[in-house]
Every structure is written in C-alpha cells, then in structure tokens.
Design a protein around this motif. Sequence first.
Motif, PDB file in Angstrom:
ATOM      1  N   VAL A 113       3.810 -11.865  -2.429  1.00 54.24           N
ATOM      2  CA  VAL A 113       3.477 -10.754  -3.772  1.00 54.24           C
ATOM      3  C   VAL A 113       3.597  -9.469  -4.139  1.00 54.24           C
ATOM      4  CG1 VAL A 113       1.482 -10.030  -4.549  1.00 54.24           C
ATOM      5  CG2 VAL A 113       1.448 -12.546  -4.243  1.00 54.24           C
ATOM      6  N   ILE A 114       4.538  -8.174  -4.675  1.00 57.59           N
ATOM      7  CA  ILE A 114       4.741  -7.403  -5.168  1.00 57.59           C
ATOM      8  C   ILE A 114       3.991  -6.617  -6.478  1.00 57.59           C
ATOM      9  CG2 ILE A 114       6.224  -5.656  -6.002  1.00 57.59           C
ATOM     10  CD1 ILE A 114       7.161  -9.181  -4.782  1.00 57.59           C
ATOM     11  N   ARG A 115       2.738  -5.044  -4.992  1.00 57.18           N
ATOM     12  CA  ARG A 115       1.807  -5.292  -6.774  1.00 57.18           C
ATOM     13  C   ARG A 115       2.170  -3.935  -7.134  1.00 57.18           C
ATOM     14  NH1 ARG A 115      -3.014  -7.838  -6.537  1.00 57.18           N
ATOM     15  NH2 ARG A 115      -2.469  -9.398  -4.750  1.00 57.18           N
ATOM     16  N   ASN A 116       2.022  -3.132  -8.553  1.00 56.61           N
ATOM     17  CA  ASN A 116       2.411  -1.446  -8.627  1.00 56.61           C
ATOM     18  C   ASN A 116       1.711  -1.393  -9.523  1.00 56.61           C
ATOM     19  OD1 ASN A 116       6.222  -1.543  -8.743  1.00 56.61           O
ATOM     20  ND2 ASN A 116       5.437  -3.534 -10.339  1.00 56.61           N
ATOM     21  N   VAL A 117       0.380  -1.813  -9.416  1.00 62.34           N
ATOM     22  CA  VAL A 117      -1.370  -1.348 -10.264  1.00 62.34           C
ATOM     23  C   VAL A 117      -2.077  -2.574  -9.733  1.00 62.34           C
ATOM     24  CG1 VAL A 117      -2.827  -1.207 -12.488  1.00 62.34           C
ATOM     25  CG2 VAL A 117       0.472  -0.904 -12.413  1.00 62.34           C
ATOM     26  N   THR A 137       4.744   1.027  -4.158  1.00 60.94           N
ATOM     27  CA  THR A 137       4.868  -0.317  -3.847  1.00 60.94           C
ATOM     28  C   THR A 137       4.259  -1.163  -3.239  1.00 60.94           C
ATOM     29  OG1 THR A 137       6.628  -0.425  -6.383  1.00 60.94           O
ATOM     30  CG2 THR A 137       5.929  -2.191  -4.947  1.00 60.94           C
ATOM     31  N   ILE A 138       3.471  -2.014  -3.545  1.00 60.97           N
ATOM     32  CA  ILE A 138       2.771  -2.949  -1.875  1.00 60.97           C
ATOM     33  C   ILE A 138       3.484  -4.203  -2.311  1.00 60.97           C
ATOM     34  CG2 ILE A 138       0.544  -4.274  -0.703  1.00 60.97           C
ATOM     35  CD1 ILE A 138      -0.661  -2.063  -2.350  1.00 60.97           C
ATOM     36  N   ILE A 139       3.485  -4.511  -0.862  1.00 62.16           N
ATOM     37  CA  ILE A 139       4.554  -6.099  -1.107  1.00 62.16           C
ATOM     38  C   ILE A 139       3.235  -6.454   0.317  1.00 62.16           C
ATOM     39  CG2 ILE A 139       5.875  -7.791  -0.034  1.00 62.16           C
ATOM     40  CD1 ILE A 139       8.406  -5.405  -0.288  1.00 62.16           C
ATOM     41  N   GLU A 140       3.029  -7.887   0.044  1.00 63.40           N
ATOM     42  CA  GLU A 140       2.044  -8.537   0.836  1.00 63.40           C
ATOM     43  C   GLU A 140       2.211 -10.199   0.457  1.00 63.40           C
ATOM     44  OE1 GLU A 140      -1.833  -6.885  -0.982  1.00 63.40           O
ATOM     45  OE2 GLU A 140      -1.800  -8.773  -1.606  1.00 63.40           O
ATOM     46  N   TYR A 141       2.320 -10.906   2.047  1.00 67.13           N
ATOM     47  CA  TYR A 141       2.270 -12.408   2.353  1.00 67.13           C
ATOM     48  C   TYR A 141       0.958 -12.892   2.377  1.00 67.13           C
ATOM     49  CZ  TYR A 141       7.333  -9.308   3.323  1.00 67.13           C
ATOM     50  OH  TYR A 141       7.471  -8.396   3.810  1.00 67.13           O
ATOM     51  N   ILE A 172      14.447 -10.313   2.708  1.00 67.39           N
ATOM     52  CA  ILE A 172      13.568 -10.448   2.018  1.00 67.39           C
ATOM     53  C   ILE A 172      12.700  -9.579   1.254  1.00 67.39           C
ATOM     54  CG2 ILE A 172      10.845 -11.646   1.357  1.00 67.39           C
ATOM     55  CD1 ILE A 172      11.889 -13.885   3.291  1.00 67.39           C
ATOM     56  N   ALA A 173      12.342  -8.891   1.648  1.00 66.59           N
ATOM     57  CA  ALA A 173      12.103  -7.137   1.706  1.00 66.59           C
ATOM     58  C   ALA A 173      12.695  -6.732   0.998  1.00 66.59           C
ATOM     59  CB  ALA A 173      10.647  -6.431   2.514  1.00 66.59           C
ATOM     60  N   ASP A 174      13.818  -6.309   1.587  1.00 68.74           N
ATOM     61  CA  ASP A 174      15.167  -6.322   0.536  1.00 68.74           C
ATOM     62  C   ASP A 174      14.808  -5.908  -0.929  1.00 68.74           C
ATOM     63  OD1 ASP A 174      14.944  -4.176   2.735  1.00 68.74           O
ATOM     64  OD2 ASP A 174      16.534  -4.869   3.610  1.00 68.74           O
ATOM     65  N   MET A 175      14.990  -7.387  -1.000  1.00 66.21           N
ATOM     66  CA  MET A 175      15.511  -8.724  -2.387  1.00 66.21           C
ATOM     67  C   MET A 175      13.958  -8.154  -2.784  1.00 66.21           C
ATOM     68  SD  MET A 175      17.361 -12.296  -1.688  1.00 66.21           S
ATOM     69  CE  MET A 175      17.369 -12.105  -0.100  1.00 66.21           C
ATOM     70  N   ALA A 176      13.117  -7.922  -2.198  1.00 65.53           N
ATOM     71  CA  ALA A 176      11.547  -8.229  -3.429  1.00 65.53           C
ATOM     72  C   ALA A 176      11.113  -6.838  -4.056  1.00 65.53           C
ATOM     73  CB  ALA A 176      10.598  -8.703  -2.759  1.00 65.53           C
ATOM     74  N   ILE A 177      12.016  -5.801  -2.688  1.00 64.15           N
ATOM     75  CA  ILE A 177      11.632  -4.521  -4.068  1.00 64.15           C
ATOM     76  C   ILE A 177      13.565  -3.951  -5.312  1.00 64.15           C
ATOM     77  CG2 ILE A 177      12.652  -1.134  -3.504  1.00 64.15           C
ATOM     78  CD1 ILE A 177       9.657  -2.668  -2.644  1.00 64.15           C
ATOM     79  N   VAL A 195       2.602  -5.672 -13.797  1.00 57.67           N
ATOM     80  CA  VAL A 195       1.226  -5.203 -12.828  1.00 57.67           C
ATOM     81  C   VAL A 195       1.546  -5.793 -11.699  1.00 57.67           C
ATOM     82  CG1 VAL A 195      -1.196  -5.806 -12.255  1.00 57.67           C
ATOM     83  CG2 VAL A 195      -0.429  -4.832 -14.760  1.00 57.67           C
ATOM     84  N   ASP A 196       2.130  -6.982 -11.340  1.00 55.22           N
ATOM     85  CA  ASP A 196       2.214  -7.446  -9.952  1.00 55.22           C
ATOM     86  C   ASP A 196       3.096  -9.346 -10.367  1.00 55.22           C
ATOM     87  OD1 ASP A 196       0.257  -9.648 -10.928  1.00 55.22           O
ATOM     88  OD2 ASP A 196      -0.948  -8.054  -9.715  1.00 55.22           O
TER      89      ASP A 196
END
Length: 281
Positions: A113-117, A137-141, A172-177, A195-196
């Motif tokens: 999950v990628i969150r901007n807001v 930006t936050i990345i969660e798993y 995965i983190a690189d691609m998600a960003i 938003v996410d």
Amino acid sequence: MRERLAYSPPLTYRHEGQSQRMSRRRQIYEGKAKILYEGPEPGTLIQYFKDDATAFNAEKRGTINGKGVLNNRISEHIFTALQTIGIPTHFIRRINMREQLIRQVEIIPIEVVIRNVAAGSISKRLGIEEGTQLPRTIIEYYYKDDALGDPMVADEHIACFGWASQDEMNDIADMAIRVNDFMCGMFAAIGIRLVDFKLEFGRLWENDYARVILADEISPDGCRLWDMKTNEKLDKDRFRQSLGGEAEAYQEVARRLGLLPEEGEETPVLDLESHRKKRGK
Ligand code: 5GP
C-alpha cells in the motif's frame, strides 16, 4: 535467486453466475473480483473481471454494474503506460470487454500500500484526519491472508517468514515509488488526487531465476481517487461507505482517462454480460 516452488492456487472459491457462463476454459482460481483461467500458451493466464464488489474482508458484498468492464480497461491503460516507463508487468493484452491475457506468476503474498494522503486504515489507526497530506510517501505491507484479515506486517516479518527476499523487497519498494510518481502525475493531469493505492507483485520464473514483476490490477477497486476540486470520492470507498453512485464514479475515472466514448459517440462493442443482466437472464 530463489528456489522454484510449485504453483498452488487456493482451492476454496464460490461459483458465481458470471463465472459459470463466461468461459469453457479451465478455471485456475476465483477471487472476490476476478477469475483466472488457463491461458492459450503455457505460462499465460486469462484474467476475467467480475462486477462483484466486496469490502471489510468480504463482510459486505454487492455488485457494481459494469465494474468489470471498466476495471479491465482502466487496468489495461495503466499497465500499458507503466510498461512504457520500464515497469515490468504481467499484462500482455486485453482480449475482450472483461478479459485480459497475462503472464502466469507466483504471487508474492504481500499487499503493498502506497499512501500520499491520510485516509482509510491509517487515519483510523493513527488518528490522522482524513485528507491530511502526508509529509512524505509511506509504503506499508500487509500479509495476504483472508482468514487473518490481511494484517499489516513489517519488513522483519517478511524476511523472517520468507515471503520475499531482501533483494525482492528492494525491487518492490523501488517499483512502488516509480509507479506512485507516474500515477500521481497521470491522475493530477485529469483533476484527480491519488490518495493511496494497493499493488501486488509476482515472481516470473525464467529457468531457475525469478524476476519480480507487477501483477494483479490497478483500478478504482484498489485506489483512493478524489476529485481535486470537490474531494468527491471516485473509487470503491463509495461502495464501502454506501455513498451510492459507484458505477458512475468508475465511469468518470474511465472517461477522464479518455477510455470512454465522448457523449454522442456510440459504444462499438456489445458487452454480452451486461446485456444479459439487463434482460434478466
Ligand atoms: P486501507 O489500508 O486504508 O484500507 O487501504 C489503503 C489502500 O489500499 C486503498 O486504496 C484500498 O483501496 C487499497 N486496498 C487495501 N487492501 C485492499 C484489498 O484487499 N483489496 C483492494 N481492492 N484494495 C485494497
């Protein structure tokens, strides 16, 4: 490099009207919003998009008319665009209104999950007012397990239980960003705030070497999309929160992306599934 594992799709899935009618191909897997069938070539699958919608770990169920058709088209559009910026994906081509040909991968059991807001579970969990712009930006798993309700996990759990290697998690983190940067721009250009959203990745085996590629779908089912001017929700939260107008919201996203005929133009292809439904069959 990872050791090869046998592909073992989960076995317990309901049969629903749409799936029984649609295809004579062998069904490999049925999820909440999609069905996977055997593809025409080894290493390929056909991904069929249903109108079924679920929320809160399938406690709430319903259908959104035409959702499958729209998600198939929206996901095709986004995956194709991502491929042009060098993100490897499972998408090969769209076959028809509800089906696309994809590469068979071994799904990594992590929802990214990628969150901007702030919205949804982060607002609830941390008491952050919905709509607050996050300073970064936050990345969660989340561990993909319906019985456990997809619990949030840390890198430590992923490494400890061997769900993915450290190299895979770095990819995965690189691609998600990169996906987030691209999609923020793409949606901003059509007046929508990203938003996410949720991504899933899979391993593509080439001989004894596995490469991580983007899998599943990207559609308003797994994204929060707000109109930039009005903050109106144009995504599955309309269904989750019983706001109504969910089909119209998905259509609006497709329309702004240029995927629907403009007013006055005829839709050139008949969607048999919606046609049958309208006739009550
Ligand atoms: P939240 O954790 O706030 O409920 O969800 C964050 C984002 O990930 C939202 O855009 C939501 O749509 C997406 N998301 C999280 N879990 C799932 C899931 O199991 N299915 C789908 N379709 N989207 C999900």
